[in-house]
Design a protein around this motif. Structure first.
Motif, PDB file in Angstrom:
ATOM      1  N   THR A   1     -29.035 -60.837  -0.709  1.00  0.00           N
ATOM      2  CA  THR A   1     -28.813 -60.685  -2.149  1.00  0.00           C
ATOM      3  C   THR A   1     -29.677 -59.623  -2.824  1.00  0.00           C
ATOM      4  N   ALA A   2     -30.813 -59.277  -2.215  1.00  0.00           N
ATOM      5  CA  ALA A   2     -31.724 -58.338  -2.887  1.00  0.00           C
ATOM      6  C   ALA A   2     -32.001 -57.094  -2.046  1.00  0.00           C
ATOM      7  N   SER A   3     -32.609 -57.265  -0.883  1.00  0.00           N
ATOM      8  CA  SER A   3     -32.976 -56.127  -0.048  1.00  0.00           C
ATOM      9  C   SER A   3     -33.056 -56.561   1.409  1.00  0.00           C
ATOM     10  N   LYS A   4     -32.450 -55.775   2.267  1.00  0.00           N
ATOM     11  CA  LYS A   4     -32.475 -56.087   3.707  1.00  0.00           C
ATOM     12  C   LYS A   4     -33.905 -56.100   4.250  1.00  0.00           C
ATOM     13  N   LYS A   5     -34.784 -55.370   3.602  1.00  0.00           N
ATOM     14  CA  LYS A   5     -36.194 -55.316   3.998  1.00  0.00           C
ATOM     15  C   LYS A   5     -36.835 -56.711   3.957  1.00  0.00           C
ATOM     16  N   ILE A   6     -36.375 -57.570   3.082  1.00  0.00           N
ATOM     17  CA  ILE A   6     -36.931 -58.922   2.967  1.00  0.00           C
ATOM     18  C   ILE A   6     -36.751 -59.699   4.263  1.00  0.00           C
ATOM     19  N   PHE A   7     -35.655 -59.455   4.959  1.00  0.00           N
ATOM     20  CA  PHE A   7     -35.452 -60.144   6.232  1.00  0.00           C
ATOM     21  C   PHE A   7     -36.560 -59.777   7.216  1.00  0.00           C
ATOM     22  N   VAL A   8     -36.873 -58.491   7.276  1.00  0.00           N
ATOM     23  CA  VAL A   8     -37.892 -58.014   8.213  1.00  0.00           C
ATOM     24  C   VAL A   8     -39.285 -58.503   7.806  1.00  0.00           C
ATOM     25  N   THR A   9     -39.589 -58.448   6.521  1.00  0.00           N
ATOM     26  CA  THR A   9     -40.949 -58.775   6.083  1.00  0.00           C
ATOM     27  C   THR A   9     -41.207 -60.273   5.968  1.00  0.00           C
ATOM     28  N   GLN A  10     -40.175 -61.073   5.679  1.00  0.00           N
ATOM     29  CA  GLN A  10     -40.401 -62.507   5.498  1.00  0.00           C
ATOM     30  C   GLN A  10     -39.755 -63.368   6.579  1.00  0.00           C
ATOM     31  N   ALA A  11     -38.484 -63.152   6.852  1.00  0.00           N
ATOM     32  CA  ALA A  11     -37.780 -64.033   7.788  1.00  0.00           C
ATOM     33  C   ALA A  11     -38.233 -63.803   9.232  1.00  0.00           C
ATOM     34  N   VAL A  12     -38.414 -62.553   9.637  1.00  0.00           N
ATOM     35  CA  VAL A  12     -38.772 -62.272  11.028  1.00  0.00           C
ATOM     36  C   VAL A  12     -40.128 -62.881  11.414  1.00  0.00           C
ATOM     37  N   PRO A  13     -41.195 -62.715  10.601  1.00  0.00           N
ATOM     38  CA  PRO A  13     -42.453 -63.366  10.977  1.00  0.00           C
ATOM     39  C   PRO A  13     -42.324 -64.897  11.068  1.00  0.00           C
ATOM     40  N   ALA A  14     -41.569 -65.484  10.153  1.00  0.00           N
ATOM     41  CA  ALA A  14     -41.361 -66.937  10.191  1.00  0.00           C
ATOM     42  C   ALA A  14     -40.545 -67.337  11.415  1.00  0.00           C
ATOM     43  N   LEU A  15     -39.535 -66.539  11.761  1.00  0.00           N
ATOM     44  CA  LEU A  15     -38.743 -66.805  12.970  1.00  0.00           C
ATOM     45  C   LEU A  15     -39.612 -66.735  14.219  1.00  0.00           C
ATOM     46  N   LEU A  16     -40.467 -65.743  14.278  1.00  0.00           N
ATOM     47  CA  LEU A  16     -41.377 -65.599  15.415  1.00  0.00           C
ATOM     48  C   LEU A  16     -42.307 -66.814  15.519  1.00  0.00           C
ATOM     49  N   ALA A  17     -42.882 -67.217  14.397  1.00  0.00           N
ATOM     50  CA  ALA A  17     -43.755 -68.401  14.380  1.00  0.00           C
ATOM     51  C   ALA A  17     -42.979 -69.642  14.791  1.00  0.00           C
TER      52      ALA A  17
END
Length: 121
Positions: free
Chosen positions: A97-113
């Protein structure tokens, strides 16, 4: 794996504390630098909305930090799984909904954890 899991959870929590800070207290300075696609004149009128978003990010961080104080490892893992999943969902929604960058900066670290946490169990 245990130590790596805690480090990653801690990093995700720290990231969301930073988001809390800039959305609640530095929206008109750091917010402008972070969300360059928004017109500069929108930051003052949206300050209250950003602060509300920042508060929610603080709750995500608090939930992740809470897991470090839970003695029962199964209970701690379950709470961490819940809050990391919340971060992944929020990051995915933000990317859509806002910026694809949010996936990389927020979702990816959480997915990794989350992956490391699940592999540890």
């Amino acid at each position: 794996m245990e130590l790596l899991s805690k480090i990653l959870i801690g990093l995700v929590a720290l990231e969301h504390l930073y988001i809390l800070y800039f959305e609640m207290f530095a929206w008109e300075t750091i917010g402008k630098k972070t969300f360059r696609s928004l017109p500069a004149d929108l930051f003052t009128p949206t300050k209250g909305l950003a602060a509300n978003q920042g508060l929610y990010n603080g709750f995500l961080a608090a939930g992740l930090i809470w897991t470090f104080f839970i003695k029962d490892t199964e209970w701690s893992s379950n709470i961490a799984i819940f809050f990391l999943t919340c971060v992944v969902v929020a990051g995915t929604y933000g990317a859509l909904t806002a910026s694809k960058k949010i996936f990389v900066t927020q979702a990816v670290p959480a997915l990794l954890a989350l992956v490391v946490l699940l592999l540890k169990n």
